[in-house]
Design a protein around this motif. Structure first.
Motif, mmCIF file in Angstrom:
data_model
loop_
_atom_site.group_PDB
_atom_site.id
_atom_site.type_symbol
_atom_site.label_atom_id
_atom_site.label_comp_id
_atom_site.label_asym_id
_atom_site.label_seq_id
_atom_site.Cartn_x
_atom_site.Cartn_y
_atom_site.Cartn_z
ATOM 1 N N ASP A 77 0.840 -1.189 0.000
ATOM 2 C CA ASP A 77 0.000 0.000 0.000
ATOM 3 C C ASP A 77 0.880 1.247 0.000
ATOM 4 N N PHE A 78 0.791 2.037 -1.052
ATOM 5 C CA PHE A 78 1.596 3.252 -1.190
ATOM 6 C C PHE A 78 1.410 4.199 -0.005
ATOM 7 N N GLU A 79 0.192 4.304 0.494
ATOM 8 C CA GLU A 79 -0.096 5.263 1.564
ATOM 9 C C GLU A 79 0.429 4.842 2.936
ATOM 10 N N THR A 80 1.065 3.693 3.022
ATOM 11 C CA THR A 80 1.688 3.284 4.284
ATOM 12 C C THR A 80 3.166 3.671 4.334
ATOM 13 N N LEU A 81 3.670 4.247 3.247
ATOM 14 C CA LEU A 81 5.081 4.629 3.195
ATOM 15 C C LEU A 81 5.354 5.854 4.056
ATOM 16 N N TYR A 82 6.565 5.917 4.546
ATOM 17 C CA TYR A 82 7.018 7.096 5.279
ATOM 18 C C TYR A 82 7.529 8.129 4.281
ATOM 19 N N ILE A 83 7.240 9.377 4.549
ATOM 20 C CA ILE A 83 7.801 10.460 3.759
ATOM 21 C C ILE A 83 9.102 10.874 4.441
ATOM 22 N N VAL A 84 10.178 10.917 3.665
ATOM 23 C CA VAL A 84 11.507 11.177 4.197
ATOM 24 C C VAL A 84 11.678 12.672 4.454
ATOM 25 N N ASN B 177 14.934 17.674 4.994
ATOM 26 C CA ASN B 177 14.035 18.773 4.646
ATOM 27 C C ASN B 177 12.775 18.670 5.499
ATOM 28 N N LYS B 178 12.777 19.367 6.592
ATOM 29 C CA LYS B 178 11.643 19.329 7.538
ATOM 30 C C LYS B 178 10.398 20.025 6.987
ATOM 31 N N ASP B 179 10.549 20.774 5.901
ATOM 32 C CA ASP B 179 9.423 21.511 5.321
ATOM 33 C C ASP B 179 8.579 20.680 4.362
ATOM 34 N N LEU B 180 8.965 19.443 4.122
ATOM 35 C CA LEU B 180 8.201 18.609 3.186
ATOM 36 C C LEU B 180 6.812 18.315 3.733
ATOM 37 N N SER B 181 5.866 18.285 2.833
ATOM 38 C CA SER B 181 4.489 17.960 3.200
ATOM 39 C C SER B 181 4.399 16.480 3.549
ATOM 40 N N LEU B 182 3.647 16.182 4.572
ATOM 41 C CA LEU B 182 3.477 14.787 4.973
ATOM 42 C C LEU B 182 2.219 14.175 4.353
ATOM 43 N N SER B 183 1.720 14.795 3.306
ATOM 44 C CA SER B 183 0.531 14.253 2.635
ATOM 45 C C SER B 183 0.932 13.599 1.314
ATOM 46 N N PHE B 184 0.057 12.767 0.822
ATOM 47 C CA PHE B 184 0.306 12.073 -0.434
ATOM 48 C C PHE B 184 -0.340 12.850 -1.576
ATOM 49 N N ARG C 142 6.323 14.245 -12.800
ATOM 50 C CA ARG C 142 6.594 15.040 -11.587
ATOM 51 C C ARG C 142 6.801 14.201 -10.328
ATOM 52 N N PHE C 143 6.613 12.911 -10.400
ATOM 53 C CA PHE C 143 6.700 12.058 -9.214
ATOM 54 C C PHE C 143 8.143 11.934 -8.741
ATOM 55 N N ASN C 144 8.371 12.293 -7.478
ATOM 56 C CA ASN C 144 9.699 12.209 -6.884
ATOM 57 C C ASN C 144 9.747 10.978 -5.968
ATOM 58 N N PRO C 145 10.346 9.897 -6.428
ATOM 59 C CA PRO C 145 10.374 8.669 -5.622
ATOM 60 C C PRO C 145 11.267 8.764 -4.391
ATOM 61 N N PHE C 146 12.165 9.732 -4.372
ATOM 62 C CA PHE C 146 13.083 9.873 -3.245
ATOM 63 C C PHE C 146 12.398 10.464 -2.009
ATOM 64 N N LEU C 147 11.182 10.946 -2.181
ATOM 65 C CA LEU C 147 10.416 11.477 -1.050
ATOM 66 C C LEU C 147 9.910 10.362 -0.124
ATOM 67 N N TYR C 148 9.861 9.142 -0.629
ATOM 68 C CA TYR C 148 9.227 8.040 0.093
ATOM 69 C C TYR C 148 10.236 6.949 0.418
ATOM 70 N N LYS C 149 10.054 6.348 1.580
ATOM 71 C CA LYS C 149 10.920 5.252 1.996
ATOM 72 C C LYS C 149 10.369 3.954 1.396
ATOM 73 N N MET C 150 10.808 3.680 0.172
ATOM 74 C CA MET C 150 10.337 2.493 -0.547
ATOM 75 C C MET C 150 11.407 1.409 -0.543
ATOM 76 N N ASN C 151 10.976 0.201 -0.759
ATOM 77 C CA ASN C 151 11.886 -0.930 -0.866
ATOM 78 C C ASN C 151 12.521 -0.895 -2.254
ATOM 79 N N ILE C 152 13.676 -0.265 -2.358
ATOM 80 C CA ILE C 152 14.305 -0.083 -3.664
ATOM 81 C C ILE C 152 15.453 -1.053 -3.930
ATOM 82 N N TYR C 153 15.895 -1.750 -2.900
ATOM 83 C CA TYR C 153 16.973 -2.729 -3.072
ATOM 84 C C TYR C 153 16.376 -4.116 -2.952
#
Length: 135
Positions: A75-82, A86-93, A101-112
């Motif tokens: 579930d994408f919405e269970t990911l943590y926003i990194v 940058n403490k100013d990042l929005s914590l919303s999806f 425009r999708f920035n995958p580095f914003l989310y703690k995804m299983n990339i390895y």
């Protein structure tokens, strides 16, 4: 007529469920958004990290119009926003995932991983697919 309907059905499946690569031309902006004033120190001045981050971006695709969430989708919405750098990042999806425009580095995804990983976004019926690492 029946053959034409069958051909159209399979064509539409292919058309509407195609994999769309992320916009790699936004790479530098993606990194700066997440790492803010640490981007140069942690990523851009480190050739190994820079190559690693670019490789990650190349392995992620978006698939639109995915009607059903399969058992092995996460579930994408269970990911943590990194927000470490940058403490100013929005914590919303986002309302929708736009591949340009999708920035995958914003989310703690299983990339390895050694198998594809899928994140399903219920709101928009979109799938984020991460291909296995080649290294």
């Amino acid at each position: 007529m029946k053959k034409l309907a069958i051909i159209f059905y399979f064509f539409s499946l292919t058309l509407f469920s195609q994999e769309i690569k992320l916009n790699v031309s936004n790479f530098e902006n993606y990194i700066k958004e997440v790492y803010k004033d640490k981007a140069d120190q942690l990523i851009f001045s480190n050739p190994k990290q820079l190559k690693n981050k670019k490789e990650i971006l190349d392995r992620i695709v978006i698939i639109n119009n995915v009607e059903n969430m399969e058992e092995d989708y996460l579930d994408f919405e269970t990911l943590y926003i990194v927000t470490t750098y940058n403490k100013d990042l929005s914590l919303s999806f986002p309302k929708r995932i736009y591949p340009d425009r999708f920035n995958p580095f914003l989310y703690k995804m299983n990339i390895y991983n050694d198998q594809p990983v899928y994140y399903y976004y219920h709101k928009t019926k979109q799938l984020i697919k991460i291909y296995p690492s080649k290294y």
